[in-house]
Design a protein around this motif. Sequence first.
Motif, PDB file in Angstrom:
ATOM      1  N   ASN A  43       1.856  86.939 -42.420  1.00  0.00           N
ATOM      2  CA  ASN A  43       2.816  85.817 -42.312  1.00  0.00           C
ATOM      3  C   ASN A  43       2.213  84.642 -41.537  1.00  0.00           C
ATOM      4  OD1 ASN A  43       2.858  86.858 -39.738  1.00  0.00           O
ATOM      5  ND2 ASN A  43       5.083  86.774 -39.513  1.00  0.00           N
TER       6      ASN A  43
ATOM      7  N   MET B 267       0.749  84.407 -38.769  1.00  0.00           N
ATOM      8  CA  MET B 267       0.750  84.298 -37.311  1.00  0.00           C
ATOM      9  C   MET B 267      -0.703  84.217 -36.869  1.00  0.00           C
ATOM     10  SD  MET B 267       3.840  84.082 -36.430  1.00  0.00           S
ATOM     11  CE  MET B 267       3.916  84.350 -34.669  1.00  0.00           C
TER      12      MET B 267
ATOM     13  N   ARG C 268       7.254  82.634 -43.367  1.00  0.00           N
ATOM     14  CA  ARG C 268       7.635  83.561 -42.284  1.00  0.00           C
ATOM     15  C   ARG C 268       9.068  84.033 -42.450  1.00  0.00           C
ATOM     16  NH1 ARG C 268       4.524  80.247 -37.497  1.00  0.00           N
ATOM     17  NH2 ARG C 268       2.435  80.858 -38.169  1.00  0.00           N
TER      18      ARG C 268
ATOM     19  N   LEU D  20       8.724  89.653 -39.427  1.00  0.00           N
ATOM     20  CA  LEU D  20       7.909  90.473 -38.519  1.00  0.00           C
ATOM     21  C   LEU D  20       8.781  91.066 -37.422  1.00  0.00           C
ATOM     22  CD1 LEU D  20       5.086  91.305 -37.260  1.00  0.00           C
ATOM     23  CD2 LEU D  20       5.081  89.057 -36.172  1.00  0.00           C
TER      24      LEU D  20
ATOM     25  N   LEU E 135       8.322  92.964 -33.878  1.00  0.00           N
ATOM     26  CA  LEU E 135       7.248  93.195 -32.905  1.00  0.00           C
ATOM     27  C   LEU E 135       7.445  94.520 -32.177  1.00  0.00           C
ATOM     28  CD1 LEU E 135       7.379  89.562 -31.608  1.00  0.00           C
ATOM     29  CD2 LEU E 135       5.422  90.547 -32.783  1.00  0.00           C
TER      30      LEU E 135
ATOM     31  N   TYR F 189      11.547  91.447 -27.418  1.00  0.00           N
ATOM     32  CA  TYR F 189      11.464  90.019 -27.085  1.00  0.00           C
ATOM     33  C   TYR F 189      12.694  89.240 -27.517  1.00  0.00           C
ATOM     34  CZ  TYR F 189       6.542  90.938 -26.131  1.00  0.00           C
ATOM     35  OH  TYR F 189       5.371  91.432 -25.624  1.00  0.00           O
ATOM     36  N   LEU F 190      13.862  89.678 -27.039  1.00  0.00           N
ATOM     37  CA  LEU F 190      15.096  88.986 -27.400  1.00  0.00           C
ATOM     38  C   LEU F 190      15.189  87.667 -26.639  1.00  0.00           C
ATOM     39  CD1 LEU F 190      17.627  91.954 -27.466  1.00  0.00           C
ATOM     40  CD2 LEU F 190      16.319  90.952 -29.346  1.00  0.00           C
ATOM     41  N   PHE F 191      15.913  86.712 -27.225  1.00  0.00           N
ATOM     42  CA  PHE F 191      16.139  85.431 -26.556  1.00  0.00           C
ATOM     43  C   PHE F 191      17.306  85.599 -25.586  1.00  0.00           C
ATOM     44  CE2 PHE F 191      14.953  84.186 -31.048  1.00  0.00           C
ATOM     45  CZ  PHE F 191      13.614  84.075 -30.758  1.00  0.00           C
TER      46      PHE F 191
ATOM     47  N   PHE G 205      19.591  83.018 -34.841  1.00  0.00           N
ATOM     48  CA  PHE G 205      18.441  82.131 -34.591  1.00  0.00           C
ATOM     49  C   PHE G 205      17.730  81.750 -35.893  1.00  0.00           C
ATOM     50  CE2 PHE G 205      14.079  80.993 -33.637  1.00  0.00           C
ATOM     51  CZ  PHE G 205      14.201  80.161 -32.542  1.00  0.00           C
TER      52      PHE G 205
ATOM     53  N   ARG H  37      17.716  90.879 -36.139  1.00  0.00           N
ATOM     54  CA  ARG H  37      17.367  89.447 -36.070  1.00  0.00           C
ATOM     55  C   ARG H  37      16.370  89.082 -37.166  1.00  0.00           C
ATOM     56  NH1 ARG H  37      14.511  87.566 -30.548  1.00  0.00           N
ATOM     57  NH2 ARG H  37      12.868  88.910 -31.357  1.00  0.00           N
TER      58      ARG H  37
ATOM     59  N   GLY I 272       6.012  86.399 -25.738  1.00  0.00           N
ATOM     60  CA  GLY I 272       6.654  87.284 -26.713  1.00  0.00           C
ATOM     61  C   GLY I 272       7.790  86.585 -27.448  1.00  0.00           C
ATOM     62  N   GLN I 273       8.668  85.923 -26.686  1.00  0.00           N
ATOM     63  CA  GLN I 273       9.802  85.219 -27.297  1.00  0.00           C
ATOM     64  C   GLN I 273       9.313  84.074 -28.197  1.00  0.00           C
ATOM     65  OE1 GLN I 273       9.961  86.441 -24.271  1.00  0.00           O
ATOM     66  NE2 GLN I 273      11.926  87.482 -24.125  1.00  0.00           N
TER      67      GLN I 273
ATOM     68  N   ILE J  31       6.458  83.938 -29.808  1.00  0.00           N
ATOM     69  CA  ILE J  31       5.915  84.526 -31.043  1.00  0.00           C
ATOM     70  C   ILE J  31       7.061  84.986 -31.938  1.00  0.00           C
ATOM     71  CG2 ILE J  31       4.610  86.521 -31.928  1.00  0.00           C
ATOM     72  CD1 ILE J  31       2.684  86.138 -29.581  1.00  0.00           C
ATOM     73  N   ALA J  32       8.089  85.578 -31.304  1.00  0.00           N
ATOM     74  CA  ALA J  32       9.246  86.025 -32.095  1.00  0.00           C
ATOM     75  C   ALA J  32       9.892  84.832 -32.803  1.00  0.00           C
ATOM     76  CB  ALA J  32      10.256  86.721 -31.186  1.00  0.00           C
ATOM     77  N   ALA J  33      10.060  83.730 -32.080  1.00  0.00           N
ATOM     78  CA  ALA J  33      10.704  82.546 -32.674  1.00  0.00           C
ATOM     79  C   ALA J  33       9.864  82.001 -33.829  1.00  0.00           C
ATOM     80  CB  ALA J  33      10.911  81.472 -31.616  1.00  0.00           C
ATOM     81  N   LEU J  34       8.545  81.898 -33.623  1.00  0.00           N
ATOM     82  CA  LEU J  34       7.672  81.400 -34.698  1.00  0.00           C
ATOM     83  C   LEU J  34       7.740  82.320 -35.911  1.00  0.00           C
ATOM     84  CD1 LEU J  34       4.465  80.398 -32.689  1.00  0.00           C
ATOM     85  CD2 LEU J  34       6.086  78.838 -33.773  1.00  0.00           C
ATOM     86  N   SER J  35       7.753  83.630 -35.654  1.00  0.00           N
ATOM     87  CA  SER J  35       7.733  84.572 -36.771  1.00  0.00           C
ATOM     88  C   SER J  35       9.063  84.553 -37.530  1.00  0.00           C
ATOM     89  CB  SER J  35       7.401  85.982 -36.287  1.00  0.00           C
ATOM     90  OG  SER J  35       8.520  86.538 -35.647  1.00  0.00           O
TER      91      SER J  35
END
Lengths: 233, 262
Positions: A47, A49, A73, A78, A80, A84-86, A96, A142, B153-154, B156-160
């Motif tokens: 994707n 990255m 994307r 993806l 992870l 890594y939650l906001f 989001f 998400r 991490g966040q 990268i998560a947002a970009l992905s």
Amino acid sequence: MTNPLFQFNQVERLILSNVSFNLNEEDRLVIFGPSGSGKSTLLHLFNRMDDPEKGDINFRGDSINQFSIPQLRKQVGLVLQQPYLFQGMVEDNLRFGPDLFQEWDEQLAYRLLDYVNLPNDFISKSVDELSGGEQQRVSLARTLANKPDVLLLDEPTSALDDQNIAAIENDLIDLIERRHLTVVLVTHSMDQAKRIGTKGLYLEEGEIIEQGSIEELLEEPNTPELQAFLNRS
Amino acid sequence: MERDIPTYSLFLLLVFVMIPLTISYYYSLGLKKDIIWSTIRGTAQLFFVGLVLTYLFDLRPIIGIPIMLSVMIIVATFHARKKGEEFPNVFISILSGLVIIELTVLTMWLSFGMISFSPDEVIPMSGMVIGNSMVAMGLALERLKSEFEQNRGQLIAALSLGATPKQAAHLSIKKTLNAALIPNIDQLKTIGLVQLPGMMTGLILGGVAPIVAIKYQLVISISIFSSVSISAIFISMIMYRFFFNQQMQLLKLEDIKKSAND
């Protein structure tokens, strides 16, 4: 004959060298191998990255570089290793992705929670209140909120305990079947590989040593490298 | 009314310096050299600036003011740059930010009739705006770096999930700005109650009526508040971009540094 969904041609990036393979629609490919063999690096090429230094990658018959990066994307989601939650509520996390593409609707939130087996009232929970397993479920939901066709899973259960691993794996298998997802999974667990995967790709020091159906690879490995790896794990 | 401190009293300031020196000696803090050096340096700097100001105040404002403002902005830029040396073009970005802010604030002061174009008003007031903007930019740069490191991490998560760099960075920028602005908001809230601000103190000591001193203080406090806000936003909005490449991938600080040095 239809094009493969993904085609990797002699791709090189960091440790990866001369990586070529195809991924077809609804394949469930497991990438496995020792630590540092380039599994995550390879996964992040799907994707964009990360990008290859040499070689090319095609997606749906066209160079992957032809696609708008956010759209790619969105289609190739993806998950992870860590959730890594906001900061904020579960809903903030679930919406989001859809918000970026103006595709959010309230009903989607409940469907997503249902997919990952969380009750509806979780929608307004703060992410700080969630357990590790719940956080990883929200992270999965998400990614699913973008309605991806391909799901990239980077050791999605490595930070969880056995009970949570089994529960999330079951949810995943259910989801993959219901939504006909194409899956690329990086994992250290050969049991998980067998349960989720249909195809396998064994990497060592950045090179593909063996690829084929996951059953064949795990039951009847052809190379001494893979045999040794399976004996160790 | 003009007041002055007798020169012999100034020498007695040495007594004040002896206090931290004794503490440093007693607790073996190893700060003896630092304390002596900074006292000498600070004294010399202030007397030097005093002489320069006396000279500049005698020049025609149209010549003296630009000279002094340029010096202040350049020194402030060199200082703030240290906080963001990893970034490309950090010097020119801070410099242009400070120039824009100073010119905007000065234009407003003059056109609203708040101060007159004379060195004894423009230079101290501008000094405060430039100094505070410099600190705000430095703080914003430091905070931006730590936000991006902590929230990799966040991000990268947002970009992905399909976010553009701007969308992904939104949260980190928000936190950066919060951190840079909150001290100023707090300061404004307690102004005059906890401590009399420096400028007001100076004016009152100089014999100006308290109510006049307050008017000047209001002008400067609100001007500082808005210039600090602009500084933090300006530098964050320029610098966050360097954390991403053209392919919307997140870079590490050391990669940014490498590309800045190339």
